[in-house]
Design a protein around this motif. Structure first.
Motif, PDB file in Angstrom:
ATOM      1  N   ASP A   1       0.827  -1.212   0.000  1.00 44.22           N
ATOM      2  CA  ASP A   1       0.000   0.000   0.000  1.00 44.22           C
ATOM      3  C   ASP A   1       0.859   1.259   0.000  1.00 44.22           C
ATOM      4  N   THR A   2       2.165   1.101   0.130  1.00 43.68           N
ATOM      5  CA  THR A   2       3.070   2.249   0.118  1.00 43.68           C
ATOM      6  C   THR A   2       2.971   2.986  -1.210  1.00 43.68           C
ATOM      7  N   ALA A   3       2.677   4.278  -1.142  1.00 48.81           N
ATOM      8  CA  ALA A   3       2.470   5.084  -2.340  1.00 48.81           C
ATOM      9  C   ALA A   3       2.197   6.523  -1.928  1.00 48.81           C
ATOM     10  N   VAL A   4       2.173   7.392  -2.916  1.00 46.90           N
ATOM     11  CA  VAL A   4       1.642   8.732  -2.716  1.00 46.90           C
ATOM     12  C   VAL A   4       0.160   8.678  -3.080  1.00 46.90           C
ATOM     13  N   TYR A   5      -0.678   9.165  -2.189  1.00 48.60           N
ATOM     14  CA  TYR A   5      -2.121   9.114  -2.369  1.00 48.60           C
ATOM     15  C   TYR A   5      -2.652  10.495  -2.761  1.00 48.60           C
ATOM     16  N   TYR A   6      -3.525  10.484  -3.757  1.00 48.50           N
ATOM     17  CA  TYR A   6      -4.100  11.713  -4.299  1.00 48.50           C
ATOM     18  C   TYR A   6      -5.621  11.620  -4.314  1.00 48.50           C
ATOM     19  N   CYS A   7      -6.263  12.766  -4.194  1.00 43.53           N
ATOM     20  CA  CYS A   7      -7.705  12.778  -4.406  1.00 43.53           C
ATOM     21  C   CYS A   7      -8.010  13.658  -5.623  1.00 43.53           C
ATOM     22  N   ARG A   8      -9.207  13.451  -6.150  1.00 48.46           N
ATOM     23  CA  ARG A   8      -9.609  14.158  -7.360  1.00 48.46           C
ATOM     24  C   ARG A   8     -11.121  14.134  -7.443  1.00 48.46           C
ATOM     25  N   GLY A   9     -11.683  15.203  -8.007  1.00 49.22           N
ATOM     26  CA  GLY A   9     -13.119  15.259  -8.174  1.00 49.22           C
ATOM     27  C   GLY A   9     -13.491  15.224  -9.649  1.00 49.22           C
ATOM     28  N   ARG A  10     -14.745  14.835  -9.912  1.00 49.67           N
ATOM     29  CA  ARG A  10     -15.250  14.803 -11.286  1.00 49.67           C
ATOM     30  C   ARG A  10     -16.624  15.458 -11.338  1.00 49.67           C
ATOM     31  N   THR A  11     -16.795  16.327 -12.319  1.00 52.91           N
ATOM     32  CA  THR A  11     -18.099  16.939 -12.590  1.00 52.91           C
ATOM     33  C   THR A  11     -18.458  16.589 -14.022  1.00 52.91           C
ATOM     34  N   GLY A  12     -19.494  15.802 -14.183  1.00 51.02           N
ATOM     35  CA  GLY A  12     -19.832  15.307 -15.516  1.00 51.02           C
ATOM     36  C   GLY A  12     -18.697  14.436 -16.001  1.00 51.02           C
ATOM     37  N   SER A  13     -18.139  14.779 -17.168  1.00 47.69           N
ATOM     38  CA  SER A  13     -17.002  14.021 -17.701  1.00 47.69           C
ATOM     39  C   SER A  13     -15.678  14.738 -17.455  1.00 47.69           C
ATOM     40  N   ALA A  14     -15.738  15.838 -16.752  1.00 51.16           N
ATOM     41  CA  ALA A  14     -14.532  16.644 -16.522  1.00 51.16           C
ATOM     42  C   ALA A  14     -13.937  16.377 -15.142  1.00 51.16           C
ATOM     43  N   PHE A  15     -12.663  15.999 -15.135  1.00 52.87           N
ATOM     44  CA  PHE A  15     -11.954  15.769 -13.880  1.00 52.87           C
ATOM     45  C   PHE A  15     -11.223  17.039 -13.464  1.00 52.87           C
ATOM     46  N   GLY A  16     -11.185  17.261 -12.151  1.00 50.64           N
ATOM     47  CA  GLY A  16     -10.462  18.399 -11.628  1.00 50.64           C
ATOM     48  C   GLY A  16      -8.967  18.144 -11.596  1.00 50.64           C
ATOM     49  N   SER A  17      -8.227  19.138 -11.141  1.00 52.79           N
ATOM     50  CA  SER A  17      -6.776  19.033 -11.100  1.00 52.79           C
ATOM     51  C   SER A  17      -6.319  18.172  -9.916  1.00 52.79           C
ATOM     52  N   TRP A  18      -5.083  17.691  -9.994  1.00 51.31           N
ATOM     53  CA  TRP A  18      -4.508  16.889  -8.916  1.00 51.31           C
ATOM     54  C   TRP A  18      -4.026  17.782  -7.776  1.00 51.31           C
ATOM     55  N   GLY A  19      -4.102  17.251  -6.565  1.00 49.50           N
ATOM     56  CA  GLY A  19      -3.459  17.912  -5.434  1.00 49.50           C
ATOM     57  C   GLY A  19      -1.999  17.498  -5.380  1.00 49.50           C
ATOM     58  N   GLN A  20      -1.327  17.861  -4.264  1.00 49.90           N
ATOM     59  CA  GLN A  20       0.096  17.545  -4.143  1.00 49.90           C
ATOM     60  C   GLN A  20       0.318  16.131  -3.648  1.00 49.90           C
ATOM     61  N   GLY A  21      -0.725  15.504  -3.127  1.00 53.20           N
ATOM     62  CA  GLY A  21      -0.625  14.135  -2.641  1.00 53.20           C
ATOM     63  C   GLY A  21      -0.097  14.062  -1.225  1.00 53.20           C
ATOM     64  N   THR A  22      -0.255  12.887  -0.618  1.00 52.84           N
ATOM     65  CA  THR A  22       0.270  12.642   0.721  1.00 52.84           C
ATOM     66  C   THR A  22       0.926  11.259   0.714  1.00 52.84           C
ATOM     67  N   GLN A  23       2.124  11.187   1.283  1.00 52.77           N
ATOM     68  CA  GLN A  23       2.911   9.954   1.240  1.00 52.77           C
ATOM     69  C   GLN A  23       2.460   8.993   2.343  1.00 52.77           C
ATOM     70  N   VAL A  24       2.216   7.756   1.951  1.00 55.06           N
ATOM     71  CA  VAL A  24       1.927   6.679   2.897  1.00 55.06           C
ATOM     72  C   VAL A  24       3.025   5.635   2.746  1.00 55.06           C
ATOM     73  N   THR A  25       3.673   5.327   3.857  1.00 59.53           N
ATOM     74  CA  THR A  25       4.727   4.317   3.854  1.00 59.53           C
ATOM     75  C   THR A  25       4.386   3.257   4.890  1.00 59.53           C
TER      76      THR A  25
END
Length: 116
Positions: free
Chosen positions: A89-113
């Motif tokens: 499960d070690t990775a950088v985790y990101y969230c993202r939103g979608r409105t219709g077919s359009a995805f929003g921009s990426w955040g900076q992420g958070t590291q999980v080790t």
């Protein structure tokens, strides 16, 4: 455009838990669905969970039964509760939103080790 900021990552031992947060600069009501992705070193970014507005959450097979996605519209925040964590499960985790077919921009992420 609504900006998303992830937090809550860190170092945890195998079998441990973490709760990630994704805070939006504006209302998440504008998003039809919210997603959590992750990217491990040398691998492609993959979706691990999604939650549509008023719908049923979806989980990748690799995290099903261990991760739970939720959204608090009043706090404009999406969470990812991660239990029984594994080294893979070690990775950088990101969230993202979608409105219709359009995805929003990426955040900076958070590291999980996940490591002993």
């Amino acid at each position: 455009q609504v900006q998303l900021v992830e937090s809550g990552g860190g170092l945890v031992q195998p079998g441990g838990s973490l709760r990630l947060s994704c805070a939006a600069s504006g209302s998440i009501f504008s998003f039809d669905a919210m997603y959590w992705y992750r990217q491990a070193p040398g691998k492609q970014r993959e979706m691990v969970a999604s939650i549509p507005s008023g719908g049923t959450p979806y989980y990748a097979d690799s995290v099903k039964g261990r991760f739970t996605i939720s959204r608090d519209n009043a706090k404009n925040t999406v969470y990812l509760q991660m239990n029984s964590l594994k080294p893979e499960d070690t990775a950088v985790y990101y969230c993202r939103g979608r409105t219709g077919s359009a995805f929003g921009s990426w955040g900076q992420g958070t590291q999980v080790t996940v490591s002993s």
